[in-house]
Design an enzyme around this catalytic site. Sequence first.
Site, mmCIF file in Angstrom:
data_model
loop_
_atom_site.group_PDB
_atom_site.id
_atom_site.type_symbol
_atom_site.label_atom_id
_atom_site.label_comp_id
_atom_site.label_asym_id
_atom_site.label_seq_id
_atom_site.Cartn_x
_atom_site.Cartn_y
_atom_site.Cartn_z
ATOM 1 C CG ASN A 163 -0.181 0.060 2.530
ATOM 2 O OD1 ASN A 163 1.045 -0.020 2.559
ATOM 3 N ND2 ASN A 163 -0.925 0.182 3.620
ATOM 4 N NE ARG A 191 16.349 32.310 -7.305
ATOM 5 C CZ ARG A 191 17.003 31.512 -8.152
ATOM 6 N NH1 ARG A 191 16.360 31.010 -9.209
ATOM 7 N NH2 ARG A 191 18.268 31.242 -7.950
ATOM 8 C CG ASP A 241 23.378 35.728 -4.245
ATOM 9 O OD1 ASP A 241 23.471 35.870 -3.013
ATOM 10 O OD2 ASP A 241 23.349 34.617 -4.796
ATOM 11 C CG ASP A 300 25.692 30.482 -5.152
ATOM 12 O OD1 ASP A 300 25.463 30.853 -3.981
ATOM 13 O OD2 ASP A 300 24.910 30.697 -6.089
ATOM 14 C CE LYS A 355 20.601 35.125 -7.092
ATOM 15 N NZ LYS A 355 20.936 33.714 -6.797
#
Length: 314
Positions: free
Chosen positions: A37, A194, A169, A218, A192
């Site tokens: 299940n 987004r 950023d 980053d 930056k």
Amino acid sequence: MRDITIFSGNAHPDLAREISAYLNLQLSPTHIQHFSNDCLYVQMNENCRESDVYLVQPLVTPVQENLMELLFMLDAARGASAARLTAVIPYYAYARSDKKDAPRISIAGRLVADLLQTAGANRVITVALHAPQVHGFFSVPTDHLNALNVLAQHFRQYNLTNGIVVSPDLGNAKSATYFSRLLNLPVAAGSKKRVSDDKVIIDSIVGDVSNKDVIIIDDEIANGGTIVEILQHVRQRNVGRIFIACTHGLFTGKAIDRLKSQPDIEEIVTTNTVPIPAEKRLPNMKVLSMAPLIAETIRRNHNGESVSSLFDTV
């Protein structure tokens, strides 16, 4: 002193085995299956009574499946009378959900932290949370590690006297500054915005990168949109060698194709906080192991020693 027992879910058993080997331990077996299940079944196949138990499970795709495995492992080990339970989460995917920036949404990073404690976690070890405030979501002691020393050690083999560290950023600028100090280099950052999950716009770069070798760093690379965008800006300034570095190499969606189409990237450096299968490994990609750092953190926690002293102060 209680024994250390290490278990792993299905998310990244290779990393769990590396951590265990560093501590001269065997990774303890776990049995995980689905019933007909689709309900999940988890069993710890080794005695952990009165043991210091560490459960290694990054929250990678499929994130919900791996999260439920971790919660069930915590509950199973607690029910087996473990003395202390530590969730070792090298990649905490829900760290991105750290604020209410739209109506009627969940702050999932905090909710998942609460679920871990409810399931039995007495401590959390994690690496490079997307935002530092996510550390505060955990109400149990949490060791928030970073990979900057590991990455810096790798880059020290290169001649970077004309180098500069670039953050895509301003939000990652603090980590990039720490990294630049480890390498004794200047730092620059992109401005930056987004637009969507896979599209960003970088307006400008704060700092002089002209004619320099650049290390773009980053915390994670997901679909690669940010990296492609920052590359366009640094190329306009006639930079020399280009290196890419990150802690979490997720490389989702079109990321590998995007990176493959950038022939001037000298090297892409990431770590094994998440599993990187063969089809995502490029010829110019280097994957560094986080196992020694995580294992040393486990050893120091077990012995009651300082963890913060693992990181250089600069």
